[in-house]
Write a protein that holds these residues in place. Structure first.
Motif, PDB file in Angstrom:
ATOM      1  N   ARG A 250       0.837  -1.201   0.000  1.00 39.47           N
ATOM      2  CA  ARG A 250       0.000   0.000   0.000  1.00 39.47           C
ATOM      3  C   ARG A 250       0.874   1.253   0.000  1.00 39.47           C
ATOM      4  NH1 ARG A 250      -2.123  -0.653   4.528  1.00 39.47           N
ATOM      5  NH2 ARG A 250      -3.634  -2.228   3.821  1.00 39.47           N
ATOM      6  N   ALA A 251       1.932   1.222   0.819  1.00 40.01           N
ATOM      7  CA  ALA A 251       2.842   2.375   0.872  1.00 40.01           C
ATOM      8  C   ALA A 251       3.544   2.598  -0.461  1.00 40.01           C
ATOM      9  CB  ALA A 251       3.867   2.175   1.987  1.00 40.01           C
ATOM     10  N   VAL A 252       3.926   1.502  -1.147  1.00 42.30           N
ATOM     11  CA  VAL A 252       4.578   1.616  -2.457  1.00 42.30           C
ATOM     12  C   VAL A 252       3.625   2.232  -3.474  1.00 42.30           C
ATOM     13  CG1 VAL A 252       5.521   0.308  -4.393  1.00 42.30           C
ATOM     14  CG2 VAL A 252       6.226  -0.237  -2.052  1.00 42.30           C
ATOM     15  N   ARG A 253       2.378   1.795  -3.471  1.00 41.67           N
ATOM     16  CA  ARG A 253       1.410   2.341  -4.416  1.00 41.67           C
ATOM     17  C   ARG A 253       1.148   3.821  -4.171  1.00 41.67           C
ATOM     18  NH1 ARG A 253      -1.169  -2.678  -3.341  1.00 41.67           N
ATOM     19  NH2 ARG A 253      -2.581  -1.618  -1.860  1.00 41.67           N
ATOM     20  N   GLN A 254       1.026   4.179  -2.891  1.00 41.34           N
ATOM     21  CA  GLN A 254       0.791   5.590  -2.569  1.00 41.34           C
ATOM     22  C   GLN A 254       1.995   6.445  -2.970  1.00 41.34           C
ATOM     23  OE1 GLN A 254      -0.085   5.603   1.618  1.00 41.34           O
ATOM     24  NE2 GLN A 254      -2.192   4.842   1.345  1.00 41.34           N
ATOM     25  N   ALA A 257       2.090   6.674  -6.839  1.00 42.02           N
ATOM     26  CA  ALA A 257       1.022   7.532  -7.355  1.00 42.02           C
ATOM     27  C   ALA A 257       1.323   8.990  -7.080  1.00 42.02           C
ATOM     28  CB  ALA A 257      -0.315   7.113  -6.732  1.00 42.02           C
ATOM     29  N   TYR A 258       1.871   9.302  -5.894  1.00 43.10           N
ATOM     30  CA  TYR A 258       2.188  10.688  -5.536  1.00 43.10           C
ATOM     31  C   TYR A 258       3.295  11.228  -6.428  1.00 43.10           C
ATOM     32  CZ  TYR A 258       3.305  14.765  -2.681  1.00 43.10           C
ATOM     33  OH  TYR A 258       3.546  16.054  -2.244  1.00 43.10           O
ATOM     34  N   CYS A 259       4.334  10.424  -6.683  1.00 41.76           N
ATOM     35  CA  CYS A 259       5.444  10.877  -7.527  1.00 41.76           C
ATOM     36  C   CYS A 259       4.980  11.064  -8.966  1.00 41.76           C
ATOM     37  CB  CYS A 259       6.594   9.877  -7.466  1.00 41.76           C
ATOM     38  SG  CYS A 259       7.451   9.842  -5.868  1.00 41.76           S
ATOM     39  N   ASP A 260       4.120  10.164  -9.456  1.00 48.42           N
ATOM     40  CA  ASP A 260       3.635  10.302 -10.841  1.00 48.42           C
ATOM     41  C   ASP A 260       2.759  11.542 -10.996  1.00 48.42           C
ATOM     42  OD1 ASP A 260       4.952   8.000 -11.530  1.00 48.42           O
ATOM     43  OD2 ASP A 260       3.196   6.690 -11.314  1.00 48.42           O
ATOM     44  N   ALA A 261       1.969  11.825  -9.949  1.00 47.88           N
ATOM     45  CA  ALA A 261       1.059  12.984 -10.035  1.00 47.88           C
ATOM     46  C   ALA A 261       1.806  14.298  -9.933  1.00 47.88           C
ATOM     47  CB  ALA A 261      -0.004  12.896  -8.939  1.00 47.88           C
ATOM     48  N   ALA A 269       7.422  21.734  -0.535  1.00 45.81           N
ATOM     49  CA  ALA A 269       6.341  20.963   0.104  1.00 45.81           C
ATOM     50  C   ALA A 269       6.235  19.584  -0.526  1.00 45.81           C
ATOM     51  CB  ALA A 269       5.014  21.720  -0.022  1.00 45.81           C
ATOM     52  N   PHE A 270       6.376  19.545  -1.860  1.00 41.90           N
ATOM     53  CA  PHE A 270       6.326  18.242  -2.539  1.00 41.90           C
ATOM     54  C   PHE A 270       7.500  17.368  -2.120  1.00 41.90           C
ATOM     55  CE2 PHE A 270       8.414  16.005  -6.059  1.00 41.90           C
ATOM     56  CZ  PHE A 270       7.529  14.923  -6.204  1.00 41.90           C
ATOM     57  N   ILE A 271       8.696  17.986  -2.075  1.00 40.96           N
ATOM     58  CA  ILE A 271       9.893  17.214  -1.712  1.00 40.96           C
ATOM     59  C   ILE A 271       9.772  16.666  -0.293  1.00 40.96           C
ATOM     60  CG2 ILE A 271      12.386  17.363  -1.361  1.00 40.96           C
ATOM     61  CD1 ILE A 271      12.480  19.473  -3.572  1.00 40.96           C
ATOM     62  N   SER A 272       9.260  17.475   0.647  1.00 42.87           N
ATOM     63  CA  SER A 272       9.116  17.028   2.033  1.00 42.87           C
ATOM     64  C   SER A 272       8.109  15.882   2.141  1.00 42.87           C
ATOM     65  CB  SER A 272       8.688  18.208   2.911  1.00 42.87           C
ATOM     66  OG  SER A 272       9.653  19.225   2.889  1.00 42.87           O
ATOM     67  N   GLU A 273       6.977  16.017   1.437  1.00 39.43           N
ATOM     68  CA  GLU A 273       5.957  14.958   1.480  1.00 39.43           C
ATOM     69  C   GLU A 273       6.480  13.671   0.830  1.00 39.43           C
ATOM     70  OE1 GLU A 273       2.383  13.202   2.489  1.00 39.43           O
ATOM     71  OE2 GLU A 273       3.228  15.142   3.107  1.00 39.43           O
ATOM     72  N   ARG A 274       7.263  13.880  -0.249  1.00 40.39           N
ATOM     73  CA  ARG A 274       7.816  12.697  -0.912  1.00 40.39           C
ATOM     74  C   ARG A 274       8.802  11.969  -0.006  1.00 40.39           C
ATOM     75  NH1 ARG A 274      12.038  13.876  -5.459  1.00 40.39           N
ATOM     76  NH2 ARG A 274      13.142  14.290  -3.498  1.00 40.39           N
ATOM     77  N   LYS A 276       8.815  12.012   3.233  1.00 40.93           N
ATOM     78  CA  LYS A 276       8.047  11.397   4.319  1.00 40.93           C
ATOM     79  C   LYS A 276       7.454  10.065   3.882  1.00 40.93           C
ATOM     80  CE  LYS A 276       3.976  12.165   7.208  1.00 40.93           C
ATOM     81  NZ  LYS A 276       2.848  13.074   7.524  1.00 40.93           N
ATOM     82  N   MET A 277       6.890  10.035   2.689  1.00 38.50           N
ATOM     83  CA  MET A 277       6.292   8.804   2.192  1.00 38.50           C
ATOM     84  C   MET A 277       7.370   7.753   1.893  1.00 38.50           C
ATOM     85  SD  MET A 277       3.336  10.312  -0.342  1.00 38.50           S
ATOM     86  CE  MET A 277       2.691   8.683  -0.681  1.00 38.50           C
ATOM     87  N   GLU A 278       8.529   8.211   1.460  1.00 34.08           N
ATOM     88  CA  GLU A 278       9.624   7.269   1.205  1.00 34.08           C
ATOM     89  C   GLU A 278      10.128   6.647   2.500  1.00 34.08           C
ATOM     90  OE1 GLU A 278      13.949   7.165  -1.109  1.00 34.08           O
ATOM     91  OE2 GLU A 278      12.754   9.001  -1.057  1.00 34.08           O
ATOM     92  N   ASN A 279      10.237   7.463   3.547  1.00 30.60           N
ATOM     93  CA  ASN A 279      10.639   6.928   4.856  1.00 30.60           C
ATOM     94  C   ASN A 279       9.608   5.940   5.395  1.00 30.60           C
ATOM     95  OD1 ASN A 279      12.986   8.456   4.861  1.00 30.60           O
ATOM     96  ND2 ASN A 279      12.018  10.197   5.913  1.00 30.60           N
TER      97      ASN A 279
END
Length: 367
Positions: A250-254, A257-261, A269-274, A276-279
């Protein structure tokens, strides 16, 4: 008086033999009748066969402390069982074989007679296919008739959905279970822990089949007991692993999807969220790897707990019956009839001798 006492204490064997010989025709008649009656009684009794096997199981824990264990075993004490982490030690195996839960599992064992005329399960074989002497059939018929009149449909209890319930057997099922307990014998040598299983039955092939079936079920019972906790651990870690894998996927898909979008975006803000999701994805992966390691360790422990069994002497189809001993029975009846007839022929003399001795004892006490 001394002479009279001496005469009463001895019996002239030649006189006894002569008197018995004079009644030889009586003995011949008694022997003939005895042989006929004994043969009519013993020959209709169905033959029985014995099948036996020896099994040596692997035990948990140490088998004793050297010479101390050897000395203890001579007194019937098994130090290996006392030190084992298993509460279920070999001395309890015979009780397991006699339990309802074990016996009921034998009901559905498929059996086939040596001549091929019987091909059914063991419950049906014991309840309907057993051979009986002709003189016992009226008694069985009367008992069954009385039971059918007095009990009605009471025998239907305990069947449930068609399978026997060890907790509540019907009267017929309980009777068959008692017969199985009489036919199956399990013994454990406290010195060597060798399990001996012996089955007695009317057909040699069925006898050997049931002996091997008891072995298989007992091995299954022992294995299930020793591996139950480890098997539960494997199931538990497998569940955690499946959950961890689902979370990681689920984490991989999210993350994907976030990186593709937001492809090409250079906002912080995008870099920080990315990041966070990678961690979070990396944490899920670490959890998945840990659960996978735990599962492999649990599986290894389960494999270690599975006991091995060595068949020292496997079951085989017996060639010769073990009973009834017809010749021995007839000979024993002849001996008994001979003794009884001799007593009958010489009863008057025996009573006379007893009376003389008693009178002599009374006179001696009076003097």
């Amino acid at each position: 008086m001394e002479e009279n006492k001496t005469n009463t204490e001895y019996i002239d064997l030649r006189e006894v033999a002569a008197k018995l010989w004079s009644k030889k025709l009586l003995f011949l008649k008694v022997w003939a009748v005895t042989i006929i009656l004994a043969a009519l009684y013993i020959f209709p009794v169905p033959r029985t066969y014995n099948a036996e096997l020896s099994l040596a199981p692997e035990l948990g824990g140490n088998s004793g402390n050297g010479s101390l264990g050897s000395i203890a075993s001579t007194f019937g004490i098994n130090l290996g069982s006392m030190q084992s982490e298993d509460a279920f030690y070999p001395e309890l195996y015979p009780e397991v074989v006699r339990s309802n839960a074990f016996v009921v599992r034998l009901f559905d064992v498929k059996v086939k007679s040596l001549d091929g005329e019987i091909n059914t399960n063991y419950y049906d074989y014991l309840s309907t296919k057993q051979k009986t002497p002709f003189y016992s059939k009226p008694k069985i018929w009367v008992i069954q008739a009385v039971k059918s009149l007095t009990e009605g449909k009471k025998d239907n209890k305990g069947t449930g959905n068609g399978k026997p319930n060890p907790f509540m057997l019907s009267e017929k099922q309980n009777a068959v279970a008692d017969v199985i307990r009489m036919k199956i014998h399990c013994d454990v040598d406290v010195k060597t822990n060798v399990i001996t299983i012996m089955v007695k039955d009317q057909d040699p092939l069925i006898c050997a089949t049931m002996c091997d079936s008891v072995r298989v079920l007992l091995q299954d019972f022992i294995t299930k007991y020793r591996t139950e906790k480890s098997a539960n651990d494997v199931a538990y870690y497998q569940k955690l692993l499946n959950e961890a894998k689902a979370d990681y996927d689920r984490a991989v898909r999210q993350y994907s999807a976030y990186c593709d979008a937001n492809q090409g975006t250079i906002l912080q803000a995008f870099i920080s969220e990315r990041d966070k999701m990678e961690n979070e994805m990396s944490t899920k992966l670490n959890t998945y790897n840990v659960m996978n390691t735990q599962l492999q360790a649990a599986r290894a422990k389960l494999q270690e707990r599975i006991p091995s069994f060595t068949i020292l002497n496997g079951a085989s189809v017996p060639v010769k019956p073990t009973g009834p001993k017809r010749v021995v029975f007839i000979f024993a009846m002849l001996v008994l009839a001979t003794v009884a007839t001799a007593f009958f022929v010489y009863r008057k003399e025996i009573l006379r001798q007893f009376t003389v001795k008693r009178s002599a004892a009374v006179v001696s006490q009076a003097n």
